[in-house]
Design an enzyme around this catalytic site. Structure first.
Site, short mmCIF file in Angstrom:
data_model
loop_
_atom_site.label_atom_id
_atom_site.label_comp_id
_atom_site.label_asym_id
_atom_site.label_seq_id
_atom_site.Cartn_x
_atom_site.Cartn_y
_atom_site.Cartn_z
N GLU A 190 -71.11 28.05 -18.29
CA GLU A 190 -69.74 28.14 -18.31
C GLU A 190 -68.99 27.45 -19.32
OE1 GLU A 190 -69.88 29.74 -13.43
OE2 GLU A 190 -69.09 27.75 -14.00
N GLU A 381 -75.17 33.69 -11.45
CA GLU A 381 -74.64 32.76 -10.32
C GLU A 381 -73.98 33.85 -9.56
OE1 GLU A 381 -72.71 28.99 -11.10
OE2 GLU A 381 -74.06 28.44 -12.27
#
Length: 485
Positions: A190, A381
């Site tokens: 991320e 995720e």
């Protein structure tokens, strides 16, 4: 916050259930080669912060500053995964997982970020990989999950262009040592979060609030993302699947049809969902939607960078938790947009303040898959944080169980529409240190008592186990709620 039912068998609000993936469904619906896992990150779980030669990271430094973390908590012990990894992997295998995603702490391997390797630190990851394989868990190794060595931050960290080479050297060290056994690699976790929250908003390490720092860090992370991929592929040309992961949120305008809110939503999408994806495909940065990026191009883009930012990843990790509602704001000049909090909108939300909206996963898989030459997608995720209470040795968590069930249903919905989705990783295997939120929010399939380090598999984890074992079905109240949507 919605009021959660105390009785496990009480029906939950309809918002927890997918509208278009009827339940029950089974693991077999996803195909035999689908990857089923859970995820973890080094700083959030390992602890052992000064053990066996490990150097400090920016999160060690950030958590020492008063007021940065709720209740002034830190990750020095965390879930003690460093010492308990074998027990936790036994639990993971007991849940029926086939894959386990984790990250390496750069400063455990290279205490100064570069130079001399800490053999004891590298040996730890060697043992961890072997422990995964001994339990028939495929290891998925993330090279960078936000814990930059402090020594590199002292040199400017991500704002220093030299970090591209530093990171490539680190990637090569990991590949040479573990590449004979690790077949799945994620370069960055991320990047928009660690550059945005860390360099523009200042709420994550290293705690900077400066547009120039953000733009410099963002460009260097974009370069490092591609260079890290090239470093891995050069050393592991045949055996490795190389990917990277992106945070993302399905975005909708606060006032559909309103010109300002619609434009703000497009700008927010360019920043939050497209910024790090499109350069890897050779599309460059989304400057048309974000004119402020011209400053980045003028100040930081050097000859040849357009090509250096490109890399053909084998997979993208889609990391999605919610949707966001966007409205125009004249006070935020980068995107002229602000996000309307779920609490303000009066919708069900988690302990993180995120709207309960599992359908966001479907929309983001569809958005990423629409790119020409997009690689295979995996949900690396996905999860939800709700209050947990231990009751007679159990942790009944119906809201998390329902969210997990709904999220998996949305992945199946995408797959049935022809989107190449190859796996689902729940966040997270165990409860852990949740960055600026400390130990309050709990995402784990496994409950952790941070005082005793006792583990208890939550009811959501047991549902996941039943699902993977082919015995899970929706209970009658849940089935009825799903049918009412």
């Amino acid at each position: 916050m919605i009021k959660l039912p105390i009785n496990y068998h009480e029906p939950l609000p309809a918002a927890f259930y997918p509208a278009s993936a009827p339940l029950p469904f089974s693991r077999a619906d996803f195909g035999a080669d689908f990857h089923w896992g859970a995820a973890a990150a080094a700083y959030q779980t390992e602890g052992a912060w000064q053990h066996q030669g490990k150097g400090p990271s920016i999160w060690d430094d950030f958590t020492r500053r008063k007021g940065t973390i709720r209740r002034n908590e830190h990750g020095r012990v965390a879930a003690d995964f460093y010492n308990r990894y074998e027990t936790d992997l036994d639990l993971a295998r007991g849940l029926g997982l086939t894959d386990f995603r984790f990250s390496a702490a750069w400063s455990r391997v290279l205490p100064e970020g570069l130079g001399a390797v800490n053999r004891r630190g590298l040996d730890y990851y060697d043992r961890l990989v072997d422990a995964c394989l001994e339990r028939d868990l495929r290891p998925w190794l993330t090279l960078y999950h936000w814990d930059l060595p402090s020594a590199l931050q002292a040199r400017g960290g991500w704002t220093n262009r030299s970090i591209v080479g530093w990171f490539s050297d680190y990637a090569q060290i990991m590949a040479r040592r573990l590449g004979d056994r690790v077949q799945h690699w994620a370069v960055l976790n991320e990047p928009m979060v660690f550059v945005g929250a860390g360099h523009l908003l200042g709420v994550h390490a290293p705690g900077r609030r400066h547009l120039g720092a953000f733009l410099a860090a963002a460009h260097h992370a974009t370069l490092a993302q591609a260079e890290g991929g090239r470093a891995l592929r050069a050393l592991l040309p045949d055996s490795a699947q190389i990917g990277t992961t992106f945070s993302c949120s399905h975005l909708t305008p606060h006032r559909p049809g309103n010109r300002n809110d619609e434009a703000a939503t497009r700008r927010a999408d360019a920043l939050l969902n497209r910024f790090f994806v499109e350069p890897t495909l050779g599309l460059g940065y989304p400057v048309a939607e974000l004119p402020a990026l011209r400053w980045l191009l003028e100040r930081y883009l050097k000859p040849g960078d357009d090509q250096r930012m490109k890399f053909s990843f084998d997979f993208w990790g889609v990391q999605n938790y919610t949707r966001e509602v966007v409205k125009f704001s004249p006070w935020l000049p980068l995107q002229w947009a602000t996000l309307v909090p779920a609490k303000q909108r009066g919708v069900p939300h988690t302990d993180m303040g995120w709207e309960v909206f599992p359908e966001s996963i479907y929309h983001m898989l569809k958005q990423f898959a629409a790119y020409p030459n997009a690689p295979r997608l995996l949900v690396t995720e996905s999860g939800s944080a709700f209050p947990d209470v231990v009751q007679d040795g159990r942790v009944p968590d119906p809201a998390r169980r329902a969210y997990l069930q709904a999220a998996i249903g949305q992945v199946l919905r995408a797959q049935q529409e022809g989107i190449d989705v190859g796996g689902y990783f729940a966040w997270s295997l165990t409860d852990n240190f949740e960055w600026a939120e400390g130990y309050g929010p709990r995402f784990g399939l496994i409950h952790v008592d941070y005082e005793t380090q006792e583990r208890i598999v939550k009811d959501s984890g047991r549902w996941y186990q039943q699902f993977l074992g082919g015995t899970a079905v929706a209970s009658e109240p849940e089935r009825a709620a799903a049918e009412r949507v």
